[in-house]
Design a protein around this motif. Structure first.
Motif, PDB file in Angstrom:
ATOM      1  N   PHE A  37       0.831  -1.211   0.000  1.00  0.00           N
ATOM      2  CA  PHE A  37       0.000   0.000   0.000  1.00  0.00           C
ATOM      3  C   PHE A  37       0.862   1.257   0.000  1.00  0.00           C
ATOM      4  O   PHE A  37       0.509   2.255  -0.624  1.00  0.00           O
ATOM      5  CB  PHE A  37      -0.938   0.007   1.211  1.00  0.00           C
ATOM      6  N   TYR A  38       1.982   1.218   0.706  1.00  0.00           N
ATOM      7  CA  TYR A  38       2.860   2.392   0.733  1.00  0.00           C
ATOM      8  C   TYR A  38       3.528   2.619  -0.620  1.00  0.00           C
ATOM      9  O   TYR A  38       3.745   3.763  -1.029  1.00  0.00           O
ATOM     10  CB  TYR A  38       3.933   2.230   1.814  1.00  0.00           C
ATOM     11  N   VAL A  39       3.865   1.555  -1.311  1.00  0.00           N
ATOM     12  CA  VAL A  39       4.589   1.656  -2.584  1.00  0.00           C
ATOM     13  C   VAL A  39       3.827   2.494  -3.598  1.00  0.00           C
ATOM     14  O   VAL A  39       4.412   3.339  -4.293  1.00  0.00           O
ATOM     15  CB  VAL A  39       4.875   0.246  -3.150  1.00  0.00           C
ATOM     16  N   VAL A  40       2.501   2.270  -3.688  1.00  0.00           N
ATOM     17  CA  VAL A  40       1.723   2.970  -4.716  1.00  0.00           C
ATOM     18  C   VAL A  40       1.517   4.451  -4.401  1.00  0.00           C
ATOM     19  O   VAL A  40       0.913   5.172  -5.193  1.00  0.00           O
ATOM     20  CB  VAL A  40       0.370   2.263  -4.974  1.00  0.00           C
ATOM     21  N   LEU A  41       2.026   4.899  -3.244  1.00  0.00           N
ATOM     22  CA  LEU A  41       2.091   6.333  -2.985  1.00  0.00           C
ATOM     23  C   LEU A  41       3.229   6.977  -3.772  1.00  0.00           C
ATOM     24  O   LEU A  41       3.214   8.178  -4.039  1.00  0.00           O
ATOM     25  CB  LEU A  41       2.321   6.600  -1.490  1.00  0.00           C
ATOM     26  N   TYR A  42       4.211   6.160  -4.141  1.00  0.00           N
ATOM     27  CA  TYR A  42       5.430   6.680  -4.760  1.00  0.00           C
ATOM     28  C   TYR A  42       5.561   6.342  -6.246  1.00  0.00           C
ATOM     29  O   TYR A  42       6.029   7.166  -7.024  1.00  0.00           O
ATOM     30  CB  TYR A  42       6.662   6.123  -4.026  1.00  0.00           C
ATOM     31  N   ILE A  43       5.176   5.138  -6.626  1.00  0.00           N
ATOM     32  CA  ILE A  43       5.351   4.716  -8.019  1.00  0.00           C
ATOM     33  C   ILE A  43       4.061   4.115  -8.557  1.00  0.00           C
ATOM     34  O   ILE A  43       3.138   3.798  -7.811  1.00  0.00           O
ATOM     35  CB  ILE A  43       6.497   3.684  -8.170  1.00  0.00           C
ATOM     36  N   SER A  44       4.046   3.934  -9.854  1.00  0.00           N
ATOM     37  CA  SER A  44       2.887   3.371 -10.531  1.00  0.00           C
ATOM     38  C   SER A  44       2.683   1.903 -10.142  1.00  0.00           C
ATOM     39  O   SER A  44       3.650   1.178  -9.908  1.00  0.00           O
ATOM     40  CB  SER A  44       3.094   3.484 -12.047  1.00  0.00           C
ATOM     41  N   PRO A  45       1.432   1.432 -10.075  1.00  0.00           N
ATOM     42  CA  PRO A  45       1.180   0.021  -9.784  1.00  0.00           C
ATOM     43  C   PRO A  45       1.889  -0.927 -10.749  1.00  0.00           C
ATOM     44  O   PRO A  45       2.332  -2.006 -10.355  1.00  0.00           O
ATOM     45  CB  PRO A  45      -0.343  -0.097  -9.936  1.00  0.00           C
ATOM     46  N   ILE A  46       1.995  -0.523 -12.001  1.00  0.00           N
ATOM     47  CA  ILE A  46       2.627  -1.383 -12.994  1.00  0.00           C
ATOM     48  C   ILE A  46       4.109  -1.595 -12.677  1.00  0.00           C
ATOM     49  O   ILE A  46       4.668  -2.669 -12.903  1.00  0.00           O
ATOM     50  CB  ILE A  46       2.427  -0.816 -14.424  1.00  0.00           C
ATOM     51  N   ALA A  47       4.753  -0.567 -12.124  1.00  0.00           N
ATOM     52  CA  ALA A  47       6.165  -0.687 -11.738  1.00  0.00           C
ATOM     53  C   ALA A  47       6.299  -1.675 -10.587  1.00  0.00           C
ATOM     54  O   ALA A  47       7.227  -2.506 -10.563  1.00  0.00           O
ATOM     55  CB  ALA A  47       6.719   0.675 -11.351  1.00  0.00           C
TER      56      ALA A  47
END
Length: 285
Positions: free
Chosen positions: A82-92
């Motif tokens: 959940f934290y990741v998608v604050l920073y980068i695109s879901p596809i990444a």
């Protein structure tokens, strides 16, 4: 193609859930999102296994160390997602996650695989990271943070897979039973924070509904579909369909989020899907 319907449906649901995740974290704290999403999933899987609760309790009491490892890895893996998608695109995230699973699995079993397989896993992960930089609309710092969090999430995802496999082998516990006991730490630690946060800031009905959809599309339905596919097709054939996820994620981001991708970004996504497909053909344990 009908015999592949479960794993294809898994890829569709999994990719769609990350698009929804990137939307919900814009208005809901990632810790609260983790608690509600996986709390709902835990309730569902416990309800499914309520008749075998005595068996589950016995497994919990006799495998405390292994259960702790599984819950800790689940907490870190799910919370960081959940934290990741604050920073980068879901596809990444999806690209690096699936490539990273093969990489960390190969790293753990480095003595059992050839040097060629080691090199190819390194190349595939490096390619995923490089492409993520190119297709990311975020600043360099945010992209770096997002990718670092993704790698940590992936590391603990691979760790969870190994430890849950050990629990399967030692106890004969079923997949749905393991899903009923893997979220205790998520519920406890994220729950304490979430109760305070929701009490102070509240949560809208729309966000709650979206988190419920994420629980269904990202955990409940995909886990059943994946397990059924492995039973029907085997783990290796099942894994060979996972490269569909970044392609589907790109499509859903276009349809749901109205994102626009250049020809270069689409081409790189297809290239990464091919690299992920090649990874699944390697003889990783």
């Amino acid at each position: 193609m009908l015999k592949y319907k479960e794993i294809i449906a898994f890829c569709i649901f999994f990719a769609l859930s990350f698009v929804f995740m990137s939307r919900v974290v814009k208005s809901v704290d990632p810790i609260v999102s983790t608690f509600i999403t996986y709390g709902l999933a835990a309730i569902f899987f416990f309800s499914v296994n309520v008749r075998s609760r005595k068996l589950i309790l016995d497994i919990l009491l006799n495998n405390k160390k292994l259960i702790f490892k599984i819950n800790l890895s689940t907490l870190i893996n799910t919370l960081l997602a959940f934290y990741v998608v604050l920073y980068i695109s879901p596809i990444a995230y999806i690209m690096v996650f699936f490539s990273g699973l093969s990489f960390f699995n190969a790293l753990h079993h480095h003595r059992a695989i050839s040097n060629l397989e080691k090199v190819m896993n390194i190349v595939a992960l490096a390619l995923a990271i490089s492409i993520s930089f190119l297709i990311s609309n975020a600043e360099v710092y945010d992209t770096l943070v997002g990718l670092c969090l993704t790698l940590i999430s992936t590391l603990f995802g691979a760790f969870y897979m190994r430890e849950s496999a050990h629990l399967h082998q030692e106890t004969g516990i079923s997949a749905s039973q393991i899903l009923a006991i893997r979220f205790f730490m998520v519920i406890t630690l994220c729950g304490v924070y979430s109760i305070f946060s929701i009490g102070q800031y509240g949560i809208s009905i729309h966000d709650l509904a979206l988190l419920s959809v994420i629980a269904i599309t990202g955990c409940i339905v995909p886990m059943f579909l994946m397990q059924k596919s492995i039973k029907k097709l085997g783990a290796k054939v099942t894994a060979q369909f996972t490269p569909l996820t970044p392609i589907l994620c790109l499509i859903f981001m276009t349809l749901v989020e109205n994102e626009r991708f250049s020809v270069l970004e689409v081409s790189l996504t297809l290239l990464m899907a091919l690299a992920m497909l090649y990874q699944t053909t390697l003889k990783n344990p």
